[in-house]
Design an enzyme around this catalytic site. Structure first.
Site, short mmCIF file in Angstrom:
data_model
loop_
_atom_site.label_atom_id
_atom_site.label_comp_id
_atom_site.label_asym_id
_atom_site.label_seq_id
_atom_site.Cartn_x
_atom_site.Cartn_y
_atom_site.Cartn_z
N SER A 123 9.32 -4.77 -2.93
CA SER A 123 9.47 -5.80 -1.90
C SER A 123 10.75 -6.61 -2.06
O SER A 123 10.99 -7.52 -1.28
CB SER A 123 8.24 -6.71 -1.86
OG SER A 123 7.81 -7.01 -3.14
N HIS A 144 9.17 -0.23 3.06
CA HIS A 144 8.54 -1.51 2.71
C HIS A 144 7.38 -1.83 3.65
O HIS A 144 7.57 -2.18 4.81
CB HIS A 144 9.60 -2.64 2.76
CG HIS A 144 9.06 -3.95 2.31
ND1 HIS A 144 9.35 -5.14 2.93
CD2 HIS A 144 8.22 -4.27 1.30
CE1 HIS A 144 8.72 -6.12 2.32
NE2 HIS A 144 8.03 -5.61 1.32
N GLU A 156 9.29 -1.42 7.00
CA GLU A 156 10.76 -1.42 7.08
C GLU A 156 11.27 -0.17 6.37
O GLU A 156 10.87 0.11 5.23
CB GLU A 156 11.32 -2.66 6.38
CG GLU A 156 10.93 -3.96 7.04
CD GLU A 156 11.46 -5.18 6.29
OE1 GLU A 156 12.30 -5.88 6.84
OE2 GLU A 156 11.04 -5.40 5.14
N ASN A 195 11.25 -10.26 4.69
CA ASN A 195 11.07 -11.24 3.62
C ASN A 195 12.14 -12.33 3.65
O ASN A 195 11.88 -13.47 3.25
CB ASN A 195 11.04 -10.55 2.25
CG ASN A 195 9.67 -9.98 1.98
OD1 ASN A 195 8.73 -10.20 2.75
ND2 ASN A 195 9.54 -9.22 0.92
N1 LIG Z 1 1.14 -7.21 -2.63
C1 LIG Z 1 1.95 -7.36 -1.59
O1 LIG Z 1 1.74 -8.20 -0.72
C2 LIG Z 1 3.15 -6.45 -1.44
C3 LIG Z 1 3.74 -6.31 -0.19
C4 LIG Z 1 4.82 -5.45 -0.03
C5 LIG Z 1 5.32 -4.75 -1.13
N2 LIG Z 1 4.74 -4.93 -2.35
C6 LIG Z 1 5.29 -4.17 -3.48
O2 LIG Z 1 4.45 -3.05 -3.70
C7 LIG Z 1 4.46 -2.72 -5.10
C8 LIG Z 1 3.03 -2.73 -5.62
O3 LIG Z 1 2.51 -4.02 -5.43
P1 LIG Z 1 0.93 -4.30 -5.51
O4 LIG Z 1 0.73 -5.64 -4.93
O5 LIG Z 1 0.16 -3.13 -4.98
O6 LIG Z 1 0.74 -4.34 -7.10
P2 LIG Z 1 -0.62 -4.20 -7.93
O7 LIG Z 1 -0.39 -4.91 -9.20
O8 LIG Z 1 -1.81 -4.53 -7.10
O9 LIG Z 1 -0.68 -2.61 -8.22
C9 LIG Z 1 0.23 -1.93 -9.04
C10 LIG Z 1 -0.51 -0.74 -9.65
O10 LIG Z 1 0.46 0.09 -10.30
C11 LIG Z 1 -0.12 0.58 -11.48
N3 LIG Z 1 0.97 1.00 -12.39
C12 LIG Z 1 1.81 0.21 -13.10
N4 LIG Z 1 2.71 1.00 -13.76
C13 LIG Z 1 2.40 2.27 -13.45
C14 LIG Z 1 2.95 3.54 -13.79
N5 LIG Z 1 4.02 3.63 -14.60
N6 LIG Z 1 2.40 4.65 -13.28
C15 LIG Z 1 1.33 4.61 -12.46
N7 LIG Z 1 0.77 3.42 -12.07
C16 LIG Z 1 1.30 2.29 -12.57
C17 LIG Z 1 -0.94 -0.60 -12.02
O11 LIG Z 1 -1.90 -0.16 -12.94
C18 LIG Z 1 -1.53 -1.14 -10.71
O12 LIG Z 1 -2.78 -0.55 -10.41
C19 LIG Z 1 5.38 -3.75 -5.77
O13 LIG Z 1 6.67 -3.21 -5.86
C20 LIG Z 1 5.33 -4.92 -4.80
O14 LIG Z 1 6.47 -5.73 -4.88
C21 LIG Z 1 3.65 -5.74 -2.53
#
Ligand SMILES: NC(=O)c1ccc[n+]([C@@H]2O[C@H](COP(=O)([O-])OP(=O)(O)OC[C@H]3O[C@@H](n4cnc5c(N)ncnc54)[C@H](O)[C@@H]3O)[C@@H](O)[C@H]2O)c1
Length: 313
Positions: A123, A144, A156, A195
């Protein structure tokens, strides 16, 4: 690779975003592999997808008899090599940690078939920095999504410096094909489009809240009932044209110099986060609720989002 050749998609990271992204592609008929660090995390993700699909059936987005078929399209594994053995597209959705993502892109590049496109759901980070870890910079891209990813329409689509036009078009069309509102971002820029816009608004919202100009409840109510009410139907620039740019120009000349242009989050917000008040995760943030209340807020949010999705898209 052409769009019609894409059959298998792997999502790495089965958290809030990854599981919803996996659900979206499985619902659209793709074979999806979901990878995470433990089988407990993968089981929890699949349970969540099942609950989401049950909600979708209540609103007519999915037929009840299709739920089992969609779930059967999602395979889970903790073995990354197995997850990407014969995959067309990988979507990385692990936590927002540059070093972890850098290492993952490096591994993906050596494990994936040559044709595989690598996408990140970061993000904030720039995709060119991960692309540089690979020998396939023309096949690396940023997609994104927004939370909840299986509901919020926009994705995006952001190229890195070296992303090829073929990769870009394929990934853009793929997201349109699965029902997302794919947005063409022409050039990578930190925070991308949404964002940056959101942060510009939050900077002022947090400042107004810190100054005690209105309560948290009233700030949210005011936004929901004014530009928030308009924004799901008409964007900010069409709103400008409809309201009159002469007026907007005059208001901006008066107001912009009086608004906060801070490059730091406000003190009160910093204190809130340092006290561990993260919001729903910890029970308290701008608002304080019990676990049951937070759950019913999320349920109401998803219900309203689905109704809006149905009426607008
Ligand atoms: N939460 C939001 O609102 C949002 C919105 C847009 C983008 N994002 C982006 O999406 C991505 C994920 O965010 P999220 O909120 O789902 O995070 P989250 O913490 O809910 O999930 C991340 C998952 O990845 C797993 N993980 C970590 N390292 C790993 C690896 N090496 N191999 C396999 N799995 C692994 C973790 O165990 C976890 O289950 C981030 O880059 C975040 O910035 C999040």
């Amino acid at each position: 690779m052409k769009l019609e050749d894409v059959r298998r998609i792997t999502v790495v990271g089965a958290g809030i975003m990854g599981r919803g992204i996996a659900q979206t592609f499985a619902t659209a008929g793709y074979d999806v592999t979901l990878n995470d660090l433990s089988s407990d995390l993968l089981d929890a993700a699949l349970n969540r997808v099942k609950t989401n699909l049950d909600t979708f059936t209540r609103y007519g987005f999915v037929q009840a008899e299709d739920v089992a078929v969609i779930l059967a399209r999602i395979r889970t594994t903790t073995d990354l090599a197995d997850a990407v053995r014969d995959v067309d597209i990988v979507i990385e959705a692990i936590a927002e940690d540059f070093e972890a993502k850098r290492q993952l892109f490096n591994r993906l590049d050596s494990l994936c078939p040559d044709r595989t496109i690598l996408a990140s759901n970061s993000s904030s980070l720039l995709i060119s920095e991960f692309a540089a870890e690979t020998k396939r910079q023309d096949r690396v891209i940023l997609t994104h999504w927004f939370n909840p990813p299986h509901i919020v329409p926009t994705v995006e689509i952001i190229p890195g410096h070296m992303t090829s036009p073929e990769t870009y078009e394929l990934v853009y069309e793929l997201h349109r094909k699965v029902g997302k509102l794919a947005i063409r971002i022409r050039k990578e820029i930190p925070g991308y489009l949404v964002n940056r816009i959101q942060m510009a608004m939050l900077r002022e919202v947090w400042w107004l809240w810190e100054q005690g100009i209105a309560s948290a409840e009233d700030i949210d109510l005011a936004v929901k009932g004014s530009f928030g009410f308009r924004l799901a139907s008409i964007g900010p620039l069409l709103t400008n044209d409809l309201g009159g740019n002469d007026t907007n120009y005059r208001v901006s000349r008066y107001l912009l110099p009086l608004m906060t242009n801070s490059t730091e989050p406000p003190e009160a917000f910093r204190r809130m986060v340092e006290a561990g008040n993260y919001g729903q995760k910890t029970g308290q943030g701008f608002f304080v609720h019990s676990t049951e209340e937070w759950n019913s807020i999320i349920e109401k949010r998803d219900k309203e989002f689905l109704e809006r999705l149905k009426s607008l898209y």
